[in-house]
Every structure is written in structure tokens, then in C-alpha cells.
Design a protein around this motif. Structure first.
Motif, PDB file in Angstrom:
ATOM      1  N   LEU A 275     -12.677 -12.599 -45.288  1.00 31.71           N
ATOM      2  CA  LEU A 275     -13.412 -11.418 -45.250  1.00 31.71           C
ATOM      3  C   LEU A 275     -12.826 -10.098 -45.459  1.00 31.71           C
ATOM      4  CD1 LEU A 275     -15.458 -11.602 -41.718  1.00 31.71           C
ATOM      5  CD2 LEU A 275     -16.168 -12.597 -43.988  1.00 31.71           C
ATOM      6  N   PRO A 276     -13.438  -9.280 -46.271  1.00 31.16           N
ATOM      7  CA  PRO A 276     -12.744  -8.165 -46.993  1.00 31.16           C
ATOM      8  C   PRO A 276     -12.762  -7.040 -45.722  1.00 31.16           C
ATOM      9  CG  PRO A 276     -15.007  -7.884 -47.248  1.00 31.16           C
ATOM     10  CD  PRO A 276     -14.814  -9.281 -46.622  1.00 31.16           C
ATOM     11  N   ALA A 277     -11.946  -5.875 -46.091  1.00 32.39           N
ATOM     12  CA  ALA A 277     -11.522  -4.725 -45.286  1.00 32.39           C
ATOM     13  C   ALA A 277     -13.137  -4.218 -44.668  1.00 32.39           C
ATOM     14  CB  ALA A 277     -10.990  -3.775 -45.825  1.00 32.39           C
ATOM     15  N   PHE A 278     -13.248  -4.007 -43.261  1.00 34.48           N
ATOM     16  CA  PHE A 278     -14.339  -3.206 -42.823  1.00 34.48           C
ATOM     17  C   PHE A 278     -15.637  -3.917 -42.935  1.00 34.48           C
ATOM     18  CE2 PHE A 278     -11.587   0.017 -44.431  1.00 34.48           C
ATOM     19  CZ  PHE A 278     -11.076   0.816 -43.229  1.00 34.48           C
ATOM     20  N   ASP A 279     -15.677  -5.413 -42.761  1.00 36.80           N
ATOM     21  CA  ASP A 279     -17.028  -6.222 -43.153  1.00 36.80           C
ATOM     22  C   ASP A 279     -17.861  -5.943 -42.097  1.00 36.80           C
ATOM     23  OD1 ASP A 279     -18.552  -8.647 -43.163  1.00 36.80           O
ATOM     24  OD2 ASP A 279     -17.440  -8.822 -44.957  1.00 36.80           O
ATOM     25  N   ASN A 280     -19.099  -5.829 -42.353  1.00 34.41           N
ATOM     26  CA  ASN A 280     -19.954  -5.655 -41.302  1.00 34.41           C
ATOM     27  C   ASN A 280     -20.470  -6.745 -40.314  1.00 34.41           C
ATOM     28  OD1 ASN A 280     -20.612  -2.724 -41.483  1.00 34.41           O
ATOM     29  ND2 ASN A 280     -22.298  -3.261 -43.170  1.00 34.41           N
ATOM     30  N   ALA A 281     -19.934  -7.855 -40.882  1.00 31.12           N
ATOM     31  CA  ALA A 281     -20.002  -8.988 -39.822  1.00 31.12           C
ATOM     32  C   ALA A 281     -19.342  -8.861 -38.694  1.00 31.12           C
ATOM     33  CB  ALA A 281     -19.448 -10.287 -40.526  1.00 31.12           C
ATOM     34  N   HIS A 296      -7.615  -8.068 -30.527  1.00 31.51           N
ATOM     35  CA  HIS A 296      -7.657  -7.897 -32.054  1.00 31.51           C
ATOM     36  C   HIS A 296      -8.650  -6.945 -32.626  1.00 31.51           C
ATOM     37  CE1 HIS A 296      -5.786 -12.178 -31.899  1.00 31.51           C
ATOM     38  NE2 HIS A 296      -4.797 -11.246 -31.925  1.00 31.51           N
ATOM     39  N   ARG A 297      -9.314  -6.233 -31.721  1.00 28.10           N
ATOM     40  CA  ARG A 297     -10.586  -5.472 -32.161  1.00 28.10           C
ATOM     41  C   ARG A 297     -10.141  -4.312 -33.027  1.00 28.10           C
ATOM     42  NH1 ARG A 297     -15.741  -4.038 -29.860  1.00 28.10           N
ATOM     43  NH2 ARG A 297     -16.206  -1.786 -30.355  1.00 28.10           N
ATOM     44  N   HIS A 298      -8.829  -3.643 -32.767  1.00 28.91           N
ATOM     45  CA  HIS A 298      -8.531  -2.785 -33.816  1.00 28.91           C
ATOM     46  C   HIS A 298      -8.235  -2.883 -34.943  1.00 28.91           C
ATOM     47  CE1 HIS A 298      -4.983  -5.100 -32.913  1.00 28.91           C
ATOM     48  NE2 HIS A 298      -4.123  -4.641 -33.781  1.00 28.91           N
ATOM     49  N   LEU A 299      -8.034  -4.249 -35.521  1.00 23.17           N
ATOM     50  CA  LEU A 299      -7.885  -4.709 -36.807  1.00 23.17           C
ATOM     51  C   LEU A 299      -9.363  -4.473 -37.496  1.00 23.17           C
ATOM     52  CD1 LEU A 299      -6.336  -8.147 -36.364  1.00 23.17           C
ATOM     53  CD2 LEU A 299      -5.245  -5.977 -36.812  1.00 23.17           C
ATOM     54  N   VAL A 301     -11.215  -1.684 -37.315  1.00 19.40           N
ATOM     55  CA  VAL A 301     -11.358  -0.583 -37.746  1.00 19.40           C
ATOM     56  C   VAL A 301     -10.183  -0.031 -38.467  1.00 19.40           C
ATOM     57  CG1 VAL A 301     -12.979   0.146 -35.756  1.00 19.40           C
ATOM     58  CG2 VAL A 301     -10.720   0.369 -35.507  1.00 19.40           C
ATOM     59  N   ALA A 302      -9.169  -0.756 -38.777  1.00 13.95           N
ATOM     60  CA  ALA A 302      -7.765  -0.485 -39.137  1.00 13.95           C
ATOM     61  C   ALA A 302      -7.793  -0.784 -40.700  1.00 13.95           C
ATOM     62  CB  ALA A 302      -6.757  -0.929 -38.572  1.00 13.95           C
ATOM     63  N   GLY A 303      -9.057  -1.419 -41.352  1.00 12.73           N
ATOM     64  CA  GLY A 303      -9.144  -1.838 -42.804  1.00 12.73           C
ATOM     65  C   GLY A 303      -8.402  -3.105 -42.746  1.00 12.73           C
ATOM     66  N   GLU A 304      -8.037  -4.025 -42.016  1.00  9.31           N
ATOM     67  CA  GLU A 304      -7.487  -5.160 -42.308  1.00  9.31           C
ATOM     68  C   GLU A 304      -8.384  -6.219 -42.806  1.00  9.31           C
ATOM     69  OE1 GLU A 304      -4.332  -5.779 -42.146  1.00  9.31           O
ATOM     70  OE2 GLU A 304      -3.365  -4.269 -40.932  1.00  9.31           O
ATOM     71  N   ARG A 305      -8.053  -6.885 -43.694  1.00  7.01           N
ATOM     72  CA  ARG A 305      -8.994  -8.147 -44.076  1.00  7.01           C
ATOM     73  C   ARG A 305      -8.474  -9.238 -43.113  1.00  7.01           C
ATOM     74  NH1 ARG A 305      -7.005  -7.880 -50.466  1.00  7.01           N
ATOM     75  NH2 ARG A 305      -8.729  -6.814 -51.502  1.00  7.01           N
ATOM     76  N   VAL A 306      -9.563 -10.016 -42.769  1.00  6.33           N
ATOM     77  CA  VAL A 306      -9.434 -10.938 -41.850  1.00  6.33           C
ATOM     78  C   VAL A 306      -9.710 -12.468 -42.255  1.00  6.33           C
ATOM     79  CG1 VAL A 306      -9.442  -9.451 -40.019  1.00  6.33           C
ATOM     80  CG2 VAL A 306     -11.583 -10.607 -40.633  1.00  6.33           C
ATOM     81  N   VAL A 307      -9.282 -13.497 -41.610  1.00 10.69           N
ATOM     82  CA  VAL A 307      -9.752 -14.496 -42.111  1.00 10.69           C
ATOM     83  C   VAL A 307     -10.394 -15.189 -40.728  1.00 10.69           C
ATOM     84  CG1 VAL A 307      -8.765 -17.234 -42.676  1.00 10.69           C
ATOM     85  CG2 VAL A 307      -7.709 -15.010 -43.313  1.00 10.69           C
TER      86      VAL A 307
END
Length: 366
Positions: A275-281, A296-299, A301-307
Motif C-alpha cells: 500500500l502507498p503512503a496515507f492509503d484510505n484503506a 503500529h497505528r502511528h505509521l 499518519v506518518a506517511g509510511e508505505r506498508v505491506v
């Protein structure tokens, strides 16, 4: 009343967000279905759509932007979203009050004594020639009238709230860096935004509820507010109750949904997704525990891309020298590493235009 546990909600979210199975949808239809994509980072909608569509050519999204069928604009939560032209015309007026309050939440002291109506008229006069302008250019054109406010607060209030504007290409085009230039929606799209209802009804609010549940449900009213930033939707929810179904989550919260919307079996396998940064999912909910652990909730709103692994945030990812770098947040099994690497190879190839499929996965977190 049926209780939906976190895994059931997770699978429903993945299905609605096109993350359980990639969809065979045109790009415009996907943007519409998702109620737009958060896009303050201009390139992020591209990997976001790639992870959701079976075949995605980034040039199609760029063409939709230059062809004025999708736009970049301040909308939900006062963040920049990529939405269809039809949606921004229909939704923008319903967001006006929220957008003003969000700007005032940052600049209330600076804008004290500035009449919003006068500022809006001054801004419209400047933009009446149809020429695109940056926010600093627009602010400098009006600041002499309100010198105490300063250009930044005036500019933010104008482009993000008082004037319905869009950010023009080449900003947001595939693999393109460009500054932000604004035009009025009426100038760019050739028509004014739809006016609010005058009879006390809220058809736009009801449409937002239906569209939100299509893309994000089942969800609580608090989740709906977290997604759009609008506080005034209880009347719309009440008007629709007769056509909605109701569940509870494990905390006892009431969850609303459309009767025929997909709610997959909780044991449905979920593929790895980047997923990209700030994904609405993730950001589209007040309670994000259906997809991300509280630790990990802070990630989000911090603009981290996630898997996503098994439907949940399990790693972050970045790109360096055409190599996708994955940093696990928990211990990966051998199967996890294999499936993450496979999807990472594909993402690296997409982002590099086929020049590289390199992936490096860091050691698993303890």
C-alpha cells in the motif's frame, strides 16, 4: 444482532478496497469506486491503483488528469485527494464548512478579523482571468488588504477552503515532479460545483454514506466521520437506516452496511499487498484495528508505505535505487518472506518501468 470480529471486518475491507482480488475495472471506475485516493504525495495513487487493478497502465491515470476527468483537490479531511470530476462537482459544496473549520483550526489567530466572504471575493477577482496560480502568487495578490494575517494563512484559506480549486497537471502525472498551481474548478471543468440543497434535505450526505459503505463498510458512524471529516451526517444516516443492515463489532459498536455488499468468509485467504503512503484503506476509519495493530497505528499518519500480510499491516517499504526495501514489523515465516518477495519484485518492476525487479527484505522484527 450479528457480531463481526476483526478478521471478518478485515476481509470485508479488503474486498471493498479491491485488495482481496485485483479488479478488472477501468481506472476511472476504480477511482470512483474508492471515493478517491488520498494524494498529497503526488505519486502515491499510482502504486495504490497498481495494487488494486489486474491491469494498470499509469499513463491512463495521467491521461485522465490531463483530460480533466479526474482532479487533485482538497476535500476529505482537508487533505489532497484524487477524485473524479463528477464527484468533486457533486461533493465540494458539502465539504465547504468543514474545510473552513480545518484551516481555522491551524490559523485561527492569524485570520482573526478577516471576513471570509470578503477574502473569497478578493480571491475570485484575482482568479477571474482564468490563469493558474500558485498559492504564494494568489496570497501575494490579496495580502495588502490583510497584512496582519500574512500570506500563508490567507493562501491556505483561499485554495483549501474558500475557493473551489484543483491542482493542475503536470502535478500528479506519472513519474513527473512539478510544483502546485491552482485553478478554479469552474474554470478547469467548465461548470460550477453543485449548490447545496435548499429544502433542508441532504442528498449529497446520503450519497456519501452509500458510497462510503460501498468502499469501506461495514462501518460505524465514527468511521464515516473519520473518513470525510464531516460532522453533520447523522441526519443522512438516519434517513438511510431503512435500507441498511446493522451489525456489532467485538467492542459493541453499531456497524452499518448495505445489504448486498460483500462480506467474505473470514477464512478467505488474503494475498500480500503493498500500500502507498496515507492509503484510505487504513485512514478511512476511526477504528483502524481491523487492518493495523494499535502499536503500529502511528505509521498510518506518518506517511509510511506498508505491506499487508494476511490482510494486516506487517511491514513498511521504501524504494532506493530501483530496489524495494521491506522492513518487517513482526517475525516473517519462510512463506511470508517468499510471498512478500514475489509481490515486491512485481512492485519494483512497475515503479521502475521494467528496469529493475530488485527486492531486499530486512531481518524480521522480534
Amino acid at each position: 444482532m450479528t457480531v463481526l470480529d476483526a478478521r471478518a471486518l478485515n476481509r470485508a475491507t479488503l474486498a471493498r478496497q479491491l485488495l482481496l482480488d485485483r479488479a478488472d475495472l477501468p481506472v476511472l471506475d476504480a477511482v470512483s469506486h474508492l471515493c478517491g485516493l488520498q494524494a498529497q504525495e503526488p505519486q502515491e495513487p499510482f502504486p495504490g491503483l497498481w495494487s488494486r487493478l489486474r491491469t494498470f497502465d499509469p499513463a491512463e491515470l495521467s491521461d485522465l488528469l490531463t483530460g480533466r476527468r479526474v482532479v487533485r483537490t482538497h476535500l476529505m479531511r482537508r487533505t489532497v485527494h484524487l477524485v473524479t470530476a463528477d464527484d468533486v462537482l457533486a461533493w465540494r459544496a458539502r465539504h465547504d464548512g468543514m474545510l473552513r473549520q480545518r484551516v481555522l483550526g491551524v490559523y485561527r489567530h492569524e485570520l482573526d478579523g478577516v471576513d471570509p466572504g470578503e477574502l473569497a471575493r478578493a480571491g475570485r477577482n484575482v482568479m477571474a482571468d482564468g490563469e493558474p496560480r500558485s498559492m504564494p502568487e494568489l496570497a501575494r495578490a490579496v495580502v495588502d488588504r490583510w497584512p496582519a494575517a500574512g500570506p500563508r494563512p490567507l493562501g491556505e484559506m483561499l485554495v483549501a477552503a474558500l475557493l473551489p480549486t484543483v491542482q493542475l497537471p503536470p502535478r500528479g502525472l506519472w513519474r513527473t515532479k512539478a510544483g502546485v498551481r491552482y485553478a478554479l474548478i469552474s474554470s478547469w471543468l467548465g461548470r460550477e460545483v453543485d449548490p447545496p440543497a435548499t429544502d433542508g434535505s441532504d442528498p449529497v450526505g446520503q450519497a456519501l454514506v452509500r458510497r462510503y459503505l460501498t468502499a469501506f463498510g461495514p462501518a460505524a458512524s465514527a468511521d464515516l466521520r473519520a473518513w470525510c471529516g464531516l460532522a453533520g451526517l447523522p441526519a443522512a444516516v438516519s434517513a438511510l437506516r431503512g435500507e441498511l443492515v446493522v451489525f456489532r463489532d467485538e467492542r459493541g459498536r453499531e456497524l452499518l452496511d448495505l445489504p448486498d455488499a460483500p462480506r467474505p468468509d473470514p477464512d478467505t485467504p488474503a494475498p500480500v499487498r503493498f500500500l502507498p503512503a496515507f492509503d484510505n484503506a487504513i485512514l478511512g476509519y476511526h477504528d483502524r484495528s481491523r487492518i493495523i495493530d494499535d502499536a503500529h497505528r502511528h505509521l498510518s499518519v506518518a506517511g509510511e508505505r506498508v505491506v499487508l500480510v494476511d490482510g494486516r499491516v506487517a511491514a513498511t517499504w521504501t524504494v532506493e535505487a530501483d530496489t524495494v526495501l521491506v522492513h518487517p514489523l513482526r517475525r516473517f515465516s519462510r512463506t511470508d518472506r517468499t510471498t512478500v518477495a514475489e509481490e515486491g519484485h512485481a512492485m519494483a518492476s512497475f515503479l521502475s518501468g521494467g528496469a529493475s525487479d530488485r527486492v531486499r527484505i530486512a531481518a524480521s522484527a522480534a
